[in-house]
Design a protein around this motif. Structure first.
Motif, PDB file in Angstrom:
ATOM      1  N   GLN A   1      -5.675  15.326   3.533  1.00 19.21           N
ATOM      2  CA  GLN A   1      -5.103  15.028   2.222  1.00 19.21           C
ATOM      3  C   GLN A   1      -4.820  13.545   1.976  1.00 19.21           C
ATOM      4  O   GLN A   1      -4.571  13.155   0.832  1.00 19.21           O
ATOM      5  N   SER A   2      -4.843  12.705   3.017  1.00 16.49           N
ATOM      6  CA  SER A   2      -4.619  11.276   2.815  1.00 16.49           C
ATOM      7  C   SER A   2      -5.969  10.558   2.808  1.00 16.49           C
ATOM      8  O   SER A   2      -7.035  11.184   2.916  1.00 16.49           O
ATOM      9  N   ASN A   3      -5.947   9.243   2.680  1.00 13.40           N
ATOM     10  CA  ASN A   3      -7.193   8.477   2.674  1.00 13.40           C
ATOM     11  C   ASN A   3      -6.931   7.061   3.172  1.00 13.40           C
ATOM     12  O   ASN A   3      -5.793   6.694   3.487  1.00 13.40           O
ATOM     13  N   GLU A   4      -7.991   6.245   3.228  1.00 15.83           N
ATOM     14  CA  GLU A   4      -7.895   4.911   3.818  1.00 15.83           C
ATOM     15  C   GLU A   4      -7.073   3.932   2.992  1.00 15.83           C
ATOM     16  O   GLU A   4      -6.708   2.869   3.475  1.00 15.83           O
ATOM     17  N   THR A   5      -6.792   4.273   1.733  1.00 16.06           N
ATOM     18  CA  THR A   5      -6.013   3.350   0.900  1.00 16.06           C
ATOM     19  C   THR A   5      -4.516   3.507   1.120  1.00 16.06           C
ATOM     20  O   THR A   5      -3.728   2.741   0.565  1.00 16.06           O
ATOM     21  N   ARG A   6      -4.120   4.494   1.920  1.00 11.56           N
ATOM     22  CA  ARG A   6      -2.699   4.789   2.116  1.00 11.56           C
ATOM     23  C   ARG A   6      -2.347   4.622   3.589  1.00 11.56           C
ATOM     24  O   ARG A   6      -3.126   4.984   4.482  1.00 11.56           O
TER      25      ARG A   6
ATOM     26  N   ASP B   1       0.843  -1.186   0.000  1.00 10.54           N
ATOM     27  CA  ASP B   1       0.000   0.000   0.000  1.00 10.54           C
ATOM     28  C   ASP B   1       0.884   1.243   0.000  1.00 10.54           C
ATOM     29  O   ASP B   1       1.937   1.278   0.665  1.00 10.54           O
TER      30      ASP B   1
ATOM     31  N   SER C   1      -7.259   7.322  13.645  1.00 11.43           N
ATOM     32  CA  SER C   1      -7.507   7.487  12.215  1.00 11.43           C
ATOM     33  C   SER C   1      -6.462   6.729  11.393  1.00 11.43           C
ATOM     34  O   SER C   1      -6.192   7.082  10.258  1.00 11.43           O
TER      35      SER C   1
ATOM     36  N   ASP D   1       1.790   7.802   3.230  1.00 14.28           N
ATOM     37  CA  ASP D   1       1.961   9.242   3.408  1.00 14.28           C
ATOM     38  C   ASP D   1       2.644   9.459   4.747  1.00 14.28           C
ATOM     39  O   ASP D   1       2.207   8.907   5.768  1.00 14.28           O
TER      40      ASP D   1
ATOM     41  N   THR E   1      -3.176   6.429  11.786  1.00 15.29           N
ATOM     42  CA  THR E   1      -1.862   7.029  11.611  1.00 15.29           C
ATOM     43  C   THR E   1      -0.945   6.520  12.718  1.00 15.29           C
ATOM     44  O   THR E   1      -1.322   6.532  13.891  1.00 15.29           O
TER      45      THR E   1
ATOM     46  N   LYS F   1      -0.402   5.754   6.864  1.00 12.93           N
ATOM     47  CA  LYS F   1      -0.051   7.107   7.307  1.00 12.93           C
ATOM     48  C   LYS F   1       0.891   7.041   8.503  1.00 12.93           C
ATOM     49  O   LYS F   1       0.687   6.239   9.424  1.00 12.93           O
TER      50      LYS F   1
ATOM     51  N   SER G   1      -5.165  14.112   7.787  1.00  9.30           N
ATOM     52  CA  SER G   1      -6.617  13.940   7.848  1.00  9.30           C
ATOM     53  C   SER G   1      -7.289  14.507   6.609  1.00  9.30           C
ATOM     54  O   SER G   1      -8.275  13.942   6.102  1.00  9.30           O
TER      55      SER G   1
END
Length: 739
Positions: free
Chosen positions: A429-434, A321, A476, A324, A478, A436, A427
């Protein structure tokens, strides 16, 4: 003048003659009536007695029907019955007789496998001197001279080798009037289960013969009943002790109990087995019968876990995956100090470490950002977001390395504002596919006391504020790592840095000099960029029987699993952790046929991540699977690398367990077999069923692991398996209460 030949009769003579006739007629009538009374009275009495007998018999049959229905009710229940129509007839008041006889059932002529159940009965004497008896669900008539006939059959049968017995355990008292019968379903079910468990224990689980002995004063009637039903081998009546005994030899039992010809298997070569072969090459069983045996093979572990730790470069044949990451860097004035092992200032060392860190990332795939924090005055703090190409997160790693040279070094320390800004960037600029990450570096304790709001809560101390931000970030998804960069750990608030990392699901690292800082960044970089991963070795098992290849099967959607085709047979990668279910083999083999075991390890042309991780020494490492197997690169696991264990091999099996290395991310073999009840770690004994064996595959070793897989092999039926309903005993505990 008198005429000759005539007699004259006067009027007075004729009256006397009529009276005499009447008297004579009345006498005849009275005499006849008396005769009828003398002759008919006994006949009428006999008729009345027989009628009352029939009534009593019908009443007893009704008792039997009601108690039978009560026993079959399935739960605690009650019923009511009446035995006598005329309650004044106290001379034939019914009687409850308990423990006067018994029914004994014994399996394999083994006294341990024997159940003795008392025979209770309800009895009433009839007007003719006979006794009507309810016993064992049947109604019997016993004459005064001891003769017995069955009115209705008892709840006892022998049919097609099956013995079925329903017994009522009666307590309390009974009357000729109304009697209530109460069934205790709880104790009835328990007593019935106990009886069955007693019969089918130990070597008696598979009956070779059954003996049923009935002791009763009605034994003659029982004998006649059994003669009519048949189903036994021998029937013996012992009048001296009042018993009737039925013996069922093996030939009278169902064929499923005959282990000499059925599909029951004992891999340790029991007497009923003609031949058993167990070797590293395979298993063969024979009974010299025309049998086909079902074979089932499955791994002992739900997740096989064969593999090793692999070091994979960012450009290697593995995908993961994207991630970020935001660096949160201390820009206080103390960052101008120099570590003891270099002439560079700490802010310069930090810049170099961040630049080196990007080598663990994939350009264009991963993104990175930079936030600096400082206390700019006694009542103000600042978070400096250093953008690359006007982006807070950039995939341009080369350009980012130029951006890091812009960090400053003045003022005090205020970690909370830097963490808050980094969390905000991820929170938004990223998303659940990446994946963190935040890496926070500080070279000293917080100095500011300004207020800051975190999640609606006001803080005037940056330490708890920072810890709270780490908690929210981790919620979240991260991960937060912290680094303390100081020549002396006493200059740091290490408990604070440790707690912040713990709240963020990461780790705290202490770097006392430039070299240690590089090491800390390298360790974090290897972990989060997946340069070291748990690689699951692609392989497939191969069983052959009767000349046919038996490929592994996996239930569910297997379209995502790698496979290879060899000789028109498709072999799935059975070691893929994303498989919808555990693999297995299921097939049949004829009597005397050999089942051979092997496995094949394949090369992998493409590795992909699974989204799963394994914890090793407290750190999480991604798990990778093979997406494309290479059939031309293969290694066969067979011969000396395959070992078969039966219960007779407990010592060797225990030694193998003691000498097996298991990696942190693999299931321990001892735990596996103990949890599956296949091995007793206290006695060091295998506890397999008679038809089972454990097959050990010894794969090429991995890092800190011997890579051994255990599969459970099952053929035919176990001699531990109890044939269904060969003997079925149902006990009903019924309390009788007279009104």
């Amino acid at each position: 003048m008198r005429s000759r030949g005539w007699t004259t009769v006067t009027g007075t003579d004729r009256g006397v003659s009529e009276l005499a006739g009447y008297v004579l007629l009345v006498g005849i009538v009275i005499a006849g009536a008396m005769t009828i009374m003398v002759v008919a009275t006994p006949l009428m009495s006999d008729s009345q007695d027989h009628q009352e007998d029939e009534t009593s018999e019908l009443a007893m049959e009704e008792v039997s029907a009601r108690l039978t229905s009560l026993s079959a009710s399935g739960g605690s229940a009650a019923t009511e019955f009446r035995l006598l129509e005329n309650q004044q007839q106290t001379h034939n008041e019914p009687e409850l007789v308990t423990n006067q006889g018994y029914i004994n059932v014994t399996i394999n002529e083994n006294s341990t496998c024997s159940v003795n159940t008392s025979l209770d009965s309800i009895r009433v004497e009839t007007e003719t001197g006979d006794t009507l008896v309810y016993e064992a669900g049947g109604v019997w008539r016993q004459s005064s001279d001891g003769g017995v006939v069955s009115v209705t059959p008892p709840a006892f049968s022998i049919q097609d080798g099956h013995v079925d017995i329903d017994l009522a355990n009666l307590t309390g008292s009974v009357s000729g009037g109304s009697t209530e019968a109460l069934l205790n379903a709880t104790t009835s079910n328990q007593d019935s289960r106990n009886a069955i468990d007693t019969l089918y224990q130990g070597d008696c689980k598979r009956p070779d013969n059954i003996t049923v002995e009935i002791k009763s004063d009605l034994h003659e009637g029982w004998a006649e009943h059994l003669k009519e039903s048949g189903g036994y081998t021998n029937l013996t009546v012992d009048r001296s002790n009042g018993t009737t005994t039925a013996f069922l030899a093996q030939s009278a039992l169902p064929p499923v109990t005959n282990d000499a010809v059925n599909n029951v298997v004992n891999l340790t070569n029991a007497s009923y087995m003609s031949n058993v072969t167990v070797s590293q090459n395979g298993i063969a069983v024979s009974k010299n019968a025309s049998n086909n045996y079902t074979v089932y093979v499955q791994p002992v572990a739900d997740d096989v876990g064969i593999g090793t730790m692999r070091n994979v470069s960012a450009s290697g044949n593995v995908t993961r995956d994207p991630l970020d990451l935001v660096f949160v860097i201390d820009e206080s004035g103390s960052m101008t100090d120099s570590p003891p092992d270099t002439s560079l200032d700490k802010y310069e060392v930090a810049r170099n470490a961040m630049q080196n860190f990007t080598t663990y990332l994939n350009p264009g795939y991963d993104r990175v950002g930079l936030v600096g924090f400082q206390e700019v005055s006694w009542n103000a703090y600042a978070a400096n977001v250093y953008r690359t190409n006007d982006r807070s997160l950039t995939p341009d790693l080369s350009q980012f390395n130029s951006t890091v040279t812009n960090t400053g070094h003045s003022g005090g320390t205020f970690t909370a504002i830097g963490m808050k800004r980094a969390h905000s960037i991820l929170s938004l600029q990223s998303n659940e596919t990446r994946d963190k990450y935040i890496i926070m570096l500080s070279d000293g304790e917080n100095t500011g006391t300004q207020e800051i709001y975190v999640g609606g809560t006001r803080y005037t101390d940056p330490d708890p504020a920072t810890e709270r931000i780490a908690t929210l970030a981790n919620r979240s998804r991260t991960t937060v790592h912290t680094i303390g960069f100081a020549n002396n750990a006493g200059n740091l608030n290490e408990p604070f840095l440790t707690q912040t990392a713990a709240n963020g699901g990461g780790n705290y690292y202490y770097a006392e000099n430039a070299s240690a800082l590089e090491d800390a960044f390298e360790l974090i970089g290897k972990r989060i960029s997946s340069t070291q991963q748990v690689a699951r070795t692609p392989f497939s098992t191969n069983l052959s029987a009767n000349g046919s290849v038996q490929t592994p099967q996996i239930t569910g959607n297997v379209s995502n699993l790698a496979n290879v085709t060899r000789n028109n047979n498709t072999f799935l990668n059975v070691n893929d952790p994303t498989a919808p279910s555990t693999f297995s083999h299921a097939f049949s083999i004829s009597d005397g046929g050999m089942v051979n075991f092997s496995a094949t390890v394949y090369g992998c042309d493409q590795w992909v991540t699974t989204g799963r991780s394994q914890t090793i020494n407290g750190s999480n490492y991604p798990v990778t699977r093979c997406k494309i197997m290479n059939a031309s690169k293969n290694t066969t696991v067979s011969g000396s690398n395959v070992t078969v264990y039966t219960n007779a091999d407990s010592t060797a099996f225990t030694t193998m367990l003691a000498n097996t290395r298991t990696a942190d991310w693999q299931a321990n073999l001892t735990d596996l077999v103990v949890n599956r009840s296949l091995y007793n770690a206290t006695t060091d004994q295998l506890t397999l069923d008679s038809n089972q064996a454990l097959v050990l595959y010894d794969f090429p070793d991995g890092k800190n692991t011997d890579n051994r897989m255990l599969t459970l092999y099952t053929i035919g039926q176990s001699d531990e398996m109890r044939p269904a309903n060969v003997v079925d005993i149902s006990i009903s505990n019924i309390e009788l209460q007279r009104d």
